[in-house]
Structures are given as structure tokens and as C-alpha cells.
Write a protein that holds these residues in place. Structure first.
Motif, mmCIF file in Angstrom:
data_model
loop_
_atom_site.group_PDB
_atom_site.id
_atom_site.type_symbol
_atom_site.label_atom_id
_atom_site.label_comp_id
_atom_site.label_asym_id
_atom_site.label_seq_id
_atom_site.Cartn_x
_atom_site.Cartn_y
_atom_site.Cartn_z
ATOM 1 N N ILE A 222 -2.515 0.791 -12.807
ATOM 2 C CA ILE A 222 -1.383 0.841 -14.351
ATOM 3 C C ILE A 222 -0.011 -0.485 -14.297
ATOM 4 N N ASP A 223 -0.026 -0.876 -13.786
ATOM 5 C CA ASP A 223 1.027 -1.731 -13.892
ATOM 6 C C ASP A 223 2.493 -1.606 -14.367
ATOM 7 N N CYS A 224 2.637 -0.909 -12.953
ATOM 8 C CA CYS A 224 4.032 -0.421 -12.360
ATOM 9 C C CYS A 224 4.664 -1.785 -12.213
ATOM 10 N N THR B 230 5.112 -12.891 -0.427
ATOM 11 C CA THR B 230 5.133 -12.735 -2.152
ATOM 12 C C THR B 230 3.409 -13.643 -2.763
ATOM 13 N N ILE C 223 0.650 -1.290 -0.049
ATOM 14 C CA ILE C 223 0.532 0.282 0.034
ATOM 15 C C ILE C 223 0.940 1.142 -0.080
ATOM 16 N N GLU D 4 1.251 -14.215 -15.176
ATOM 17 C CA GLU D 4 2.691 -15.119 -14.219
ATOM 18 C C GLU D 4 1.444 -16.197 -13.114
ATOM 19 N N ALA E 268 5.171 -2.386 -8.790
ATOM 20 C CA ALA E 268 6.124 -1.338 -7.500
ATOM 21 C C ALA E 268 6.032 -2.541 -6.186
ATOM 22 N N VAL F 14 3.276 1.600 -1.879
ATOM 23 C CA VAL F 14 4.673 2.049 -2.357
ATOM 24 C C VAL F 14 3.735 2.008 -3.889
ATOM 25 N N CYS F 15 2.534 1.840 -3.833
ATOM 26 C CA CYS F 15 1.069 1.558 -4.603
ATOM 27 C C CYS F 15 1.282 3.730 -5.490
ATOM 28 N N PRO F 16 1.930 3.575 -6.022
ATOM 29 C CA PRO F 16 1.925 5.847 -6.722
ATOM 30 C C PRO F 16 0.130 6.029 -6.917
ATOM 31 N N GLU G 172 4.911 -6.045 -6.395
ATOM 32 C CA GLU G 172 5.122 -7.390 -6.018
ATOM 33 C C GLU G 172 6.828 -7.375 -5.468
ATOM 34 N N PRO G 173 7.687 -6.432 -5.570
ATOM 35 C CA PRO G 173 8.604 -7.291 -4.599
ATOM 36 C C PRO G 173 8.854 -6.656 -3.626
ATOM 37 N N VAL G 174 7.640 -5.664 -2.625
ATOM 38 C CA VAL G 174 8.217 -5.492 -1.556
ATOM 39 C C VAL G 174 6.832 -5.778 -0.530
ATOM 40 N N CYS G 175 6.263 -6.994 -1.302
ATOM 41 C CA CYS G 175 5.310 -8.176 -0.378
ATOM 42 C C CYS G 175 6.363 -9.598 0.286
#
Lengths: 454, 113
Positions: B41-43, B53, B18, B60, B45, B20-22, B47-50
Motif C-alpha cells: 500500500i506504499d506506506c 538499505t 516483515i 527511486e 514503513a 513493520v509491514c501493516p 524502507e527505514p528499518v532495513c
């Protein structure tokens, strides 16, 4: 988001009687500056105003002048950022170059606090012979050219089949994609018309991506890599020997995903005329050429003790090896680290004056994605507000509007920007495209300074 | 394409995503977070912070998680318990606040081991 009427049209008159208790300025209207403005408004307990000042007539920083034109979904972040500019407390003042037409000291006198969000405007160099030859460029030059940046006076003519890009980050992949993908696919973007015409005439069919280290050290993200290998009518080649053996080391998720994509590519067919070649473990030694770039000399260092040199014949070399932060008036710069020392965004003044503040790339260096700036802005704004509560800030002693009037500087306001926005949509319609950017200062100012009623 | 929050988030809700979501498009249910597919917006940001995972690019998503992937959309398009209209496209999670309820799939999901 299409729900509320365009507030920017009416707000400037609403602001006539606006008398905030605390006045903030943010220098830089890119994502980090706008997120900082948003947090100032959301977190402050007093009635505040935030002037967002930018050197350019148009807001949104790298979203407008850095995100590649074919990344339309990322660009749609503008609909979030515009809500910040449309806040009653926030005012956009474009076309004001702080440090040149207005000094940092003069600015500081007009506000309780100033946050700088001016990014990383310098380019790193390789320090190899031939780097200054015509045809050898920083990535930024190409990015600003295809983004329609008004300071771009470049004109790239690609009348040769091969170009090289040095670097292994997302910027390198952006450049590769824009140069190699069939240019007809860019007609749905806001790319300036002269740029589109150059790309439609481009002879480039081969893009060589040259990275000093192996793919396990690459900075690009799986999402960008996946997009490159997924391009229609483009082959992406990588040598299997450049890839580390499977499960050789404990790597991050991004690295594992990148390696999986590259392994698939190592076995893929290269049947298309348009091709991207990855050269890993390849150290650039020299840009070759007499009067302009004719090739890039690299040393293949994959096998230790068995390095070999080759020259890739190319007409252009772009170095996408990183951006850098530079010194800013009144903010102590550490040249060794290339950063402005700060504490949670607070920069103490050596002369004992009120602290100043930094956010975004200027604070962290050029890393992270757009979203990284949100948490970063929270940290800086918390520092500002803590100092405000502690009485460490000096109240303004001058009016910025009066200063601008004295200096005869006319800012481009949000209403002016909406005029530019509208003109770009109209220009697009005339050319059968959604939007075509105004990319020259005279056009931007003519439209932006007449509040859109050109 | 968009990103989705999968079952690993249930009863975890770390919320790093939450921050880091722009575009502030990750909404908070009772037991799990949900990404609004029309606002994302498919950026990438988030994915890697969770830390667990739980976030994935929709293309994917493993087959075993497809139901949870699709459920992100249901959270915004179906009428949730105690509400009389779908959430739709609120335009920012922060201004809406925690929703507090989940889709039936998440509500009835087994607690993670």
C-alpha cells in the motif's frame, strides 16, 4: 480481498453457541487495537474471544478519521484490518464509550484482560498570544472536519488567499496538501460532500508552513514531501539560505532525502498561482488579529543574534505541533512525561488488582507509522499471555452483554458497520463518486443499529 | 507506486521489514525477501528499518538495480521452481509461511561480498 463471502452477515448467529475459555477486550478499533486483537487470537493457546470496543459506530480509528482522504492506497489497509474483524473469535462493539457509559471497573469485571488502544486524543498548544482567536485551530479540527468525523462540528469557510500551518511533520504536510491542491482532484475520495463544496469554493492559494527549526530537524518523511512538491499546478518554495550546506553533518537517510528534495525546490520556478512556502527557523510569536485571525507573527532566527520579526497575513492558523496522550480511568498517568508508565505494555494497578494493558499511541506516544503498531501489539499481547499463564489474571465475574442490556446500550456490531459501509458506497454512487462518508451521528446510528437494513 | 526489495537483501534476510509491514506483504524466498506489488500500500514503513538499505521506493531505484526491482513482481507472477501456479496475491505472508525458493535471478545471483 473479495475472495470469501461477507462473513459478517452470518457470524452473529454463529456466535450464539460460542463458549471461549478466555475473554479479552480491546478498547479502540484503530490499527493498534485491531493488531492486538489479531495477535491475541494468533498467539493464545486457549480458545479465546476478543471484543473490540469503540466509542464510534465505525471501526478503523485514524485510518478512517486521520489518514488524509487523498491517500487512497494507505486507506486500502482496511482490506487487511477487516480480516481481523471477520475472525470468528473477534466481535466489534461500536458506539460504546468506555469511561463514560461503561466504567473501566465494570469492563474489567467482564474480561480476563483488557487492552486499551485509545490513542493520543489531546492536542499540544503553543502557548502564544492569540492562539484562542477564531481562525486559530488545532490540526485535529481540520483533520476531523475533512475526514467526516461525527464529533466534528466545525465548518471552515476559506474566503481568504493565505493560511498558515505551524509544524514540520506529516500532519502539517497533509493539511497543506488538502488546502492547496486543486479541489477537483478530491472528488475521487470519500470526503464528505459539504466539505468538498467548501474546498471547491475555497479562495486559498498560499499555504505557509512555519517550522521553528531547520529542515534537518523536520519530522515529515521524504515520501510525503515528494508528494507535496509533485502536485500538479502547485509551486513549492523554500529559501536556499534556510537549507544547511551540503554534507554538513551526519544525517539519517530520511533527512538526507528531505534535504535533496528541498534543494531542488530552492531552485525551482514558482510559476503557479497555488503555492506552498516553507518558512524554516521561524518561531511563531503571536497569532494576530482583533476579532479573528489576521496574521501570524514570526521571528526569523536563522542568523544568530540577528533575529527579525515579520507578520504573515493569513486568515487561518493551524497548529500541527503534535498530539498528546491523556489520563485514562484506572491507569496511572505521569503528567510530567505525558505518558502512562508501563512495562512492555503492562500497567500495574496501584490497588494490587489485575494489571491492565496498553498498546499503540497510548503506549508509545504519537509517533511511528501504521506498521509500527504490529510489533508493538506483539509486545503487549506477549505480556498479557505471560500473565495469563502465570495465573495473574482474574477470571471474569460478569457478562458484558448482560451489562449492556442492563444499561440499555445498543452496540453497533460488525454487521451494523457493514450496513454503514454499504450506505456510504450507495451515497457515493448517487453523487457520482466511489464513496461518500456518513458524517453525522444520527445517520451512523440509524444505519448501524439496524444491521444495515435501514 | 510501490516499494521493492533490491539485491542487498540476498543472503541477508534480516526480516525487520516483515515486522513493520501493516499489510504483511513481504514474502520470504530462499535467499531474499520480496514485496508483493499488488498488496503493497506504499506506506514506506519498511524502507527505514532495513539495516542494509535494500528497500527502495520503485521510482527511486538506481538504474543498476532495475532488474532486481522488477524481479519482485516476477516472484509473484512467474511460476517458481517446484510449484505449479504463480503465487499471485496470497493476502498475507504470515499465513503462507516462507516460500523457500527464489526467482532465477536471485537463485543465480553471486553471493554478496
Amino acid at each position: 480481498m473479495g475472495s470469501a463471502p461477507a462473513k459478517g452477515d452470518v457470524r452473529p448467529s454463529n456466535r450464539q453457541n460460542w463458549s471461549p475459555n478466555v475473554r479479552f477486550a480491546v478498547v479502540g478499533a484503530g490499527p493498534s487495537g485491531l493488531y492486538a486483537a489479531d495477535e491475541l487470537v494468533r498467539r493464545a493457546t486457549a480458545q479465546v474471544s476478543v471484543d473490540v470496543i469503540d466509542r464510534l459506530p465505525a471501526p478503523y480509528g485514524l485510518v478512517r478519521y486521520g489518514v488524509a482522504p487523498d491517500h487512497l492506497t494507505i486507506k486500502s489497509i482496511v482490506s487487511t484490518l477487516r480480516k481481523i474483524l471477520e475472525r470468528d473469535e473477534v466481535r466489534l462493539l461500536g458506539n460504546i464509550d468506555v469511561g463514560r457509559v461503561v466504567s473501566a471497573d465494570a469492563l474489567a469485571r467482564c474480561y480476563d484482560a483488557v487492552i486499551y488502544a485509545t490513542g493520543a486524543p489531546l492536542d499540544k498548544h503553543l502557548g502564544i498570544p492569540g492562539e484562542e482567536l477564531p481562525g486559530s485551530h488545532a490540526a485535529r479540527e481540520l483533520v476531523e472536519w475533512y475526514s467526516g468525523h461525527p464529533d466534528s462540528y466545525s465548518d471552515f469557510v476559506f474566503d481568504n488567499t493565505a493560511v498558515a500551518i505551524i509544524g514540520s511533520g506529516n500532519v502539517a504536510l497533509d493539511l497543506a496538501r488538502i488546502l492547496v491542491r486543486p479541489p477537483e482532484e478530491l472528488t475521487g475520495t470519500d470526503i464528505p460532500d459539504p466539505v468538498l463544496r467548501r474546498l471547491l469554493d475555497s479562495e486559498v492559494r498560499e499555504v505557509h508552513i512555519v517550522a521553528r527549526r531547520g529542515p534537518e530537524a523536520a519530522k515529515f518523511t521524504p515520501k510525503e514531501l515528494r508528494e507535496l512538491v509533485g502536485l500538479d499546478r502547485v509551486s513549492v518554495a523554500v529559501e536556499a539560505a534556510d537549507l544547511p550546506a551540503e554534507q554538513q553533518f551526519d544525517a539519517s537517510r530520511n533527512v538526507l532525502a528531505n534535504l535533496a528534495i528541498l534543494r531542488r525546490q530552492a531552485c525551482a520556478e514558482n510559476s503557479h498561482e497555488r503555492r506552498v512556502f516553507f518558512h524554516f527557523h521561524a518561531r511563531p510569536i503571536a497569532v494576530e488579529g482583533n476579532v479573528r485571525v489576521e496574521g501570524l507573527r514570526i521571528e526569523r532566527s536563522r542568523d544568530v543574534g540577528n533575529a527579525s520579526e515579520t507578520v504573515i497575513p493569513v486568515s487561518h492558523v493551524f497548529r500541527a505541533v503534535g498530539y498528546a496522550v491523556g489520563p485514562i480511568e484506572n491507569l496511572a498517568f505521569d503528567p510530567d512525561r505525558g505518558l502512562i508508565p508501563h512495562e512492555r505494555g503492562r500497567v500495574a494497578r496501584e490497588d494490587g488488582g489485575s494489571p491492565q494493558y496498553i498498546v499503540g499511541w497510548l503506549k508509545r506516544g504519537p509517533s511511528g507509522v501504521i506498521g509500527t503498531n504490529r510489533a508493538d501489539a506483539v509486545e503487549t499481547v506477549e505480556a498479557v499471555l505471560a500473565d495469563l499463564r502465570a495465573g495473574a489474571l482474574q477470571a471474569p465475574v460478569a457478562s458484558f452483554d448482560k451489562l449492556l442490556a442492563e444499561l440499555e446500550i445498543r452496540p453497533v456490531t460488525y454487521a451494523g458497520w457493514l450496513g454503514i459501509d454499504e450506505a456510504e458506497l450507495e451515497r457515493g454512487q448517487n453523487l457520482g463518486r466511489d464513496r461518500v462518508k456518513l458524517h453525522e451521528w444520527p445517520d451512523l446510528l440509524r444505519v448501524g443499529l439496524t444491521n444495515g437494513k435501514a | 507506486m510501490v516499494f521493492v526489495v533490491l539485491s542487498a537483501c540476498v543472503d541477508v534476510m534480516d526480516r525487520s521489514c516483515i515486522e513493520v509491514c501493516p499489510v504483511d506483504c513481504i514474502y520470504e524466498g530462499g535467499r531474499k525477501l520480496y514485496i508483493n506489488p499488488t498488496e503493497c500500500i506504499d506506506c514506506a514503513a519498511c524502507e527505514p528499518v532495513c539495516p542494509v538499505t535494500a528497500i527502495s521506493d520503485l521510482i527511486e531505484v538506481p538504474e543498476s538495480e532495475l532488474e532486481f526491482a522488477d524481479d519482485n513482481r516476477s516472484f509473484f507472477e512467474a511460476i517458481l521452481e517446484g510449484r505449479d501456479a504463480p503465487l499471485g496475491k496470497p493476502g498475507g505472508a504470515r499465513d503462507v509461511g516462507p516460500i523457500g525458493v527464489d526467482t532465477p535471478l536471485v537463485r543465480d545471483a553471486a553471493a554478496p561480498q
